[in-house]
Write a protein that holds these residues in place. Structure first.
Motif, PDB file in Angstrom:
ATOM      1  N   ASN A 237     -34.551  46.233  25.448  1.00  0.00           N
ATOM      2  CA  ASN A 237     -33.674  47.243  25.443  1.00  0.00           C
ATOM      3  C   ASN A 237     -32.809  47.123  26.612  1.00  0.00           C
ATOM      4  OD1 ASN A 237     -33.061  50.433  26.689  1.00  0.00           O
ATOM      5  ND2 ASN A 237     -33.185  50.240  24.236  1.00  0.00           N
ATOM      6  N   ALA A 238     -33.461  46.638  27.616  1.00  0.00           N
ATOM      7  CA  ALA A 238     -32.818  46.362  29.066  1.00  0.00           C
ATOM      8  C   ALA A 238     -31.760  45.209  28.722  1.00  0.00           C
ATOM      9  CB  ALA A 238     -33.546  45.819  30.031  1.00  0.00           C
ATOM     10  N   ILE A 239     -32.030  44.037  28.072  1.00  0.00           N
ATOM     11  CA  ILE A 239     -31.218  43.161  27.925  1.00  0.00           C
ATOM     12  C   ILE A 239     -29.951  43.466  26.978  1.00  0.00           C
ATOM     13  CG2 ILE A 239     -31.108  40.857  26.703  1.00  0.00           C
ATOM     14  CD1 ILE A 239     -33.951  40.527  27.572  1.00  0.00           C
ATOM     15  N   PHE A 240     -30.360  44.244  26.007  1.00  0.00           N
ATOM     16  CA  PHE A 240     -29.375  44.900  25.069  1.00  0.00           C
ATOM     17  C   PHE A 240     -28.403  45.529  25.652  1.00  0.00           C
ATOM     18  CE2 PHE A 240     -27.574  47.998  22.013  1.00  0.00           C
ATOM     19  CZ  PHE A 240     -27.452  47.069  20.804  1.00  0.00           C
ATOM     20  N   GLN A 241     -28.799  46.232  26.983  1.00  0.00           N
ATOM     21  CA  GLN A 241     -27.743  47.103  27.578  1.00  0.00           C
ATOM     22  C   GLN A 241     -26.852  46.168  28.466  1.00  0.00           C
ATOM     23  OE1 GLN A 241     -28.950  50.874  29.390  1.00  0.00           O
ATOM     24  NE2 GLN A 241     -30.851  50.727  28.229  1.00  0.00           N
ATOM     25  N   VAL A 242     -27.298  45.181  28.786  1.00  0.00           N
ATOM     26  CA  VAL A 242     -26.487  44.317  29.738  1.00  0.00           C
ATOM     27  C   VAL A 242     -25.898  42.861  29.260  1.00  0.00           C
ATOM     28  CG1 VAL A 242     -27.314  45.192  31.718  1.00  0.00           C
ATOM     29  CG2 VAL A 242     -28.538  43.323  30.915  1.00  0.00           C
ATOM     30  N   PHE A 243     -26.247  42.591  27.958  1.00  0.00           N
ATOM     31  CA  PHE A 243     -25.902  41.717  27.124  1.00  0.00           C
ATOM     32  C   PHE A 243     -24.375  41.543  26.599  1.00  0.00           C
ATOM     33  CE2 PHE A 243     -25.601  38.087  23.966  1.00  0.00           C
ATOM     34  CZ  PHE A 243     -26.624  37.121  24.601  1.00  0.00           C
ATOM     35  N   ASP A 244     -23.593  40.618  26.824  1.00  0.00           N
ATOM     36  CA  ASP A 244     -22.138  40.504  26.372  1.00  0.00           C
ATOM     37  C   ASP A 244     -22.104  39.918  25.125  1.00  0.00           C
ATOM     38  OD1 ASP A 244     -19.583  40.456  25.897  1.00  0.00           O
ATOM     39  OD2 ASP A 244     -19.031  39.659  27.748  1.00  0.00           O
ATOM     40  N   PHE A 245     -22.260  40.769  24.012  1.00  0.00           N
ATOM     41  CA  PHE A 245     -22.434  40.264  22.722  1.00  0.00           C
ATOM     42  C   PHE A 245     -21.138  39.566  22.164  1.00  0.00           C
ATOM     43  CE2 PHE A 245     -26.217  42.992  22.472  1.00  0.00           C
ATOM     44  CZ  PHE A 245     -26.979  42.229  21.995  1.00  0.00           C
ATOM     45  N   LYS A 246     -20.273  40.345  22.997  1.00  0.00           N
ATOM     46  CA  LYS A 246     -18.591  39.789  22.483  1.00  0.00           C
ATOM     47  C   LYS A 246     -18.380  38.392  22.871  1.00  0.00           C
ATOM     48  CE  LYS A 246     -16.040  42.951  24.474  1.00  0.00           C
ATOM     49  NZ  LYS A 246     -17.344  43.765  25.191  1.00  0.00           N
ATOM     50  N   ALA A 247     -19.277  37.563  24.036  1.00  0.00           N
ATOM     51  CA  ALA A 247     -19.047  36.433  24.411  1.00  0.00           C
ATOM     52  C   ALA A 247     -20.599  35.869  24.950  1.00  0.00           C
ATOM     53  CB  ALA A 247     -18.274  36.495  26.134  1.00  0.00           C
ATOM     54  N   PRO A 248     -21.189  35.632  24.016  1.00  0.00           N
ATOM     55  CA  PRO A 248     -22.592  34.969  24.074  1.00  0.00           C
ATOM     56  C   PRO A 248     -22.558  33.810  24.873  1.00  0.00           C
ATOM     57  CG  PRO A 248     -22.107  35.170  21.835  1.00  0.00           C
ATOM     58  CD  PRO A 248     -20.975  35.866  22.383  1.00  0.00           C
ATOM     59  N   GLU A 249     -21.463  33.042  24.725  1.00  0.00           N
ATOM     60  CA  GLU A 249     -21.467  31.629  25.282  1.00  0.00           C
ATOM     61  C   GLU A 249     -21.254  31.728  26.964  1.00  0.00           C
ATOM     62  OE1 GLU A 249     -19.209  32.863  23.354  1.00  0.00           O
ATOM     63  OE2 GLU A 249     -17.378  33.019  24.757  1.00  0.00           O
ATOM     64  N   SER A 250     -21.111  33.015  27.439  1.00  0.00           N
ATOM     65  CA  SER A 250     -21.112  33.109  28.741  1.00  0.00           C
ATOM     66  C   SER A 250     -22.448  33.523  29.487  1.00  0.00           C
ATOM     67  CB  SER A 250     -20.205  34.320  29.160  1.00  0.00           C
ATOM     68  OG  SER A 250     -20.501  35.421  28.745  1.00  0.00           O
ATOM     69  N   VAL A 251     -23.552  33.527  28.517  1.00  0.00           N
ATOM     70  CA  VAL A 251     -24.670  33.743  29.186  1.00  0.00           C
ATOM     71  C   VAL A 251     -25.488  32.562  29.352  1.00  0.00           C
ATOM     72  CG1 VAL A 251     -27.041  34.584  28.486  1.00  0.00           C
ATOM     73  CG2 VAL A 251     -24.775  35.895  27.755  1.00  0.00           C
ATOM     74  N   ASP A 252     -25.987  32.314  30.807  1.00  0.00           N
ATOM     75  CA  ASP A 252     -26.574  31.470  31.009  1.00  0.00           C
ATOM     76  C   ASP A 252     -28.312  31.362  30.744  1.00  0.00           C
ATOM     77  OD1 ASP A 252     -27.371  28.878  32.281  1.00  0.00           O
ATOM     78  OD2 ASP A 252     -27.720  29.886  34.172  1.00  0.00           O
ATOM     79  N   ARG A 253     -28.900  32.531  31.172  1.00  0.00           N
ATOM     80  CA  ARG A 253     -30.075  32.469  30.912  1.00  0.00           C
ATOM     81  C   ARG A 253     -30.565  34.134  30.417  1.00  0.00           C
ATOM     82  NH1 ARG A 253     -32.648  32.052  35.777  1.00  0.00           N
ATOM     83  NH2 ARG A 253     -30.631  31.979  36.476  1.00  0.00           N
ATOM     84  N   ILE A 254     -31.641  34.372  29.848  1.00  0.00           N
ATOM     85  CA  ILE A 254     -32.232  35.731  29.775  1.00  0.00           C
ATOM     86  C   ILE A 254     -33.422  35.604  30.612  1.00  0.00           C
ATOM     87  CG2 ILE A 254     -33.601  37.205  28.366  1.00  0.00           C
ATOM     88  CD1 ILE A 254     -31.561  36.882  26.213  1.00  0.00           C
ATOM     89  N   ILE A 255     -33.778  36.701  31.549  1.00  0.00           N
ATOM     90  CA  ILE A 255     -35.109  36.536  32.185  1.00  0.00           C
ATOM     91  C   ILE A 255     -35.864  37.922  31.853  1.00  0.00           C
ATOM     92  CG2 ILE A 255     -36.242  36.697  34.746  1.00  0.00           C
ATOM     93  CD1 ILE A 255     -33.123  35.383  35.411  1.00  0.00           C
ATOM     94  N   LEU A 256     -36.916  37.630  30.985  1.00  0.00           N
ATOM     95  CA  LEU A 256     -37.827  38.591  30.723  1.00  0.00           C
ATOM     96  C   LEU A 256     -38.897  38.962  31.862  1.00  0.00           C
ATOM     97  CD1 LEU A 256     -39.074  37.663  27.167  1.00  0.00           C
ATOM     98  CD2 LEU A 256     -37.578  39.472  27.647  1.00  0.00           C
ATOM     99  N   THR A 257     -39.062  40.259  32.248  1.00  0.00           N
ATOM    100  CA  THR A 257     -39.957  40.595  33.163  1.00  0.00           C
ATOM    101  C   THR A 257     -41.131  40.890  32.632  1.00  0.00           C
ATOM    102  OG1 THR A 257     -39.049  42.819  33.539  1.00  0.00           O
ATOM    103  CG2 THR A 257     -38.108  41.062  35.138  1.00  0.00           C
ATOM    104  N   ALA A 258     -42.528  40.787  33.328  1.00  0.00           N
ATOM    105  CA  ALA A 258     -43.470  41.231  32.935  1.00  0.00           C
ATOM    106  C   ALA A 258     -44.522  41.731  33.991  1.00  0.00           C
ATOM    107  CB  ALA A 258     -44.227  40.006  32.600  1.00  0.00           C
ATOM    108  N   SER A 259     -45.000  43.003  33.924  1.00  0.00           N
ATOM    109  CA  SER A 259     -45.852  43.538  34.718  1.00  0.00           C
ATOM    110  C   SER A 259     -47.030  42.672  35.307  1.00  0.00           C
ATOM    111  CB  SER A 259     -46.442  44.937  34.284  1.00  0.00           C
ATOM    112  OG  SER A 259     -47.524  44.632  33.492  1.00  0.00           O
ATOM    113  N   GLY A 260     -47.431  41.843  34.412  1.00  0.00           N
ATOM    114  CA  GLY A 260     -48.587  41.029  34.848  1.00  0.00           C
ATOM    115  C   GLY A 260     -49.850  41.641  34.170  1.00  0.00           C
ATOM    116  N   GLY A 261     -49.906  42.933  34.046  1.00  0.00           N
ATOM    117  CA  GLY A 261     -51.153  43.453  33.341  1.00  0.00           C
ATOM    118  C   GLY A 261     -52.277  43.546  34.443  1.00  0.00           C
TER     119      GLY A 261
END
Ligand code: NAD
Ligand code: MG
Length: 406
Positions: free
Chosen positions: A155-179
């Motif tokens: 949901n976080a990524i969806f809110q900040v991902f530029d779907f109109k220019a996906p080629e401008s995205v270098d990386r996605i970083i998923l965060t994890a609490s570590g449990g």
């Protein structure tokens, strides 16, 4: 929002995500009209929710509980039904918005029914994408459904991902609490009990996802989920441990900008995002007070203590049926751990052995997904308990013979 109320259905309304969704709906009853609520076995809560939200239909998966549901809803005007077919029928009823919050691959067919209706589908049930991502996304495109991720990271990524220019995205970083076991050593993890594993330090969630968070398989499933939701190759999706769970995930752009969505850890925020989309609505989550949080920390996950994450990455790289097999074996292993039949470290071991043995050919349709899921479940059950499950033996032998094309 104005005009007619939005018509909504919740699949899995009695679970952790389901209850958070009900909480949001009941705060603004004039904005939403509830078509169907479904649950597997908790009749008491299902009936209570159906009365509270004046649902048109309540469906219980366990058919033996229909008389009780009928009794509890007598005189309420709520229609009742039971069983798997009724659940799938409810999921496919025409509405504006469906919350897919059943846990596990059991959610696949109900979610597909909602997708095929062309609804906006708020997807919490990540196992659906892991076990049949190609199929679900293709059906969504074919039927004009919109899938909005509920998982906080996506949901976080969806809110900040530029779907109109996906080629401008270098990386996605998923965060994890570590449990809950982030700081334990292997010897301590070997002795870990189900009660310790489901006592998550930050998030209060269902038992299955809590165990997945403890093994980091949850992040592995989320890596696969992300690869279906966002047009970014696997080698550009990273995972970072972030124990405070305030930065819910990030998108790094080619120009060096990194965009993130932050908030207190409360699933009602991402659920509200999907419920009001494309606008916004109020949600009761605590406001983020960064000065009080003071410190945000990040670390690289330890693959020696948490092998599940790499197993998931390798399953994603091999493609075909590998994610389906990974998911099914994990569901069986988590269940065995929760019922005290195996140790915590056995979970990843069982998934690894199942992945190595069950055929990973590409899956063209729902039937092939079901077959791969079933074969993996039988194999995993056999690894756990070879004597009590002789049905697993032929699968074991057959898949060994087929290993060449895996
Ligand atoms: P949960 O165990 O609390 O609830 C599961 C719901 O599914 C219940 O309503 C249950 O009745 C129903 N259900 C269970 N088995 C079923 C079956 N065989 N057929 C039909 N219905 C069945 O789970 P949860 O924590 O709410 O998680 C639900 C989904 O959302 C999972 O896929 C999980 O990974 C995902 N998710 C949860 C959270 C969270 O904070 N809880 C966060 C992100 C993603
Ligand atoms: Mg998540």
């Amino acid at each position: 929002m104005s005009g007619n109320p939005k018509r909504v259905t919740i699949l899995g309304s009695t679970g952790s995500i389901g209850r958070s969704t009900v909480d949001l709906l009941q705060r603004e009853p004039e904005r939403f009209a509830v078509e169907a609520l479904t649950a597997q076995s908790n009749v008491t809560l299902l009936a209570e929710q159906a009365r509270l939200l004046r649902a048109r239909l309540a469906v219980i998966g366990d058919e033996g509980r229909l008389p009780e549901l009928r009794e509890r809803l007598a005189g309420s005007g709520v229609e009742v039904a039971a069983g798997r077919a009724a659940l799938i029928e409810a999921a496919g009823r025409p509405v504006d918005w469906v919350m897919a919050a059943i846990v596990g691959a059991a959610g696949l067919e109900p979610t597909l029914a909602a997708v095929r209706r062309g609804a906006v589908v708020a997807l919490a049930n990540k196992e659906t994408l892991v076990c049949a991502g190609d199929l679900v996304m293709a059906e969504a495109a074919r039927c004009g459904a919109t899938i909005l991720p509920v998982d906080s990271e996506h949901n976080a990524i969806f809110q900040v991902f530029d779907f109109k220019a996906p080629e401008s995205v270098d990386r996605i970083i998923l965060t994890a609490s570590g449990g809950p076991f982030r700081t334990l050593n292997l010897a301590e993890m070997r002795e870990a009990t189900p009660a310790q594993a489901i006592a998550h330090p930050i998030w209060s969630m269902g038992a299955k996802i809590s165990v997945d968070s403890a093994t980091l398989m949850n992040k592995g499933l989320e890596l696969i989920e992300a690869s279906f939701l966002f047009p970014v190759p696997e080698d550009r999706i990273e995972v970072l441990i972030h124990p405070q769970s305030v930065v819910h995930s990030l998108v790094a752009y080619l120009d060096g900008s990194v965009l993130a969505q932050l908030g207190t850890p409360d699933m009602r925020t991402p659920i509200a995002f999907t419920l009001a989309w494309p606008s916004r609505m109020a949600a009761p989550a605590a406001r983020l007070d960064l000065a009080a949080v003071a410190k945000l920390t990040f670390e690289v996950p330890d693959s020696a203590r948490f092998p599940a994450l790499n197993l998931a990455r390798r399953a994603l790289q091999s493609g075909g049926g590998a994610p389906t097999i990974l998911n099914a074996a994990n569901e069986v292993a988590v269940e065995a751990f929760l019922s005290g039949r195996i140790g915590f470290l056995d979970i990843a071991r069982i998934v690894e052995q199942t992945l190595a043995r069950v055929n990973r050919r590409p899956l063209a349709n729902l039937e092939e997904v079901r077959d791969a899921d079933g074969a993996a479940r039988r194999h995993a059950a056999h690894v756990i308990d070879p004597l009590s499950d002789d049905r697993a033996v032929p699968v074991h032998i057959a898949t060994r013979r087929q290993r060449g094309d895996a």
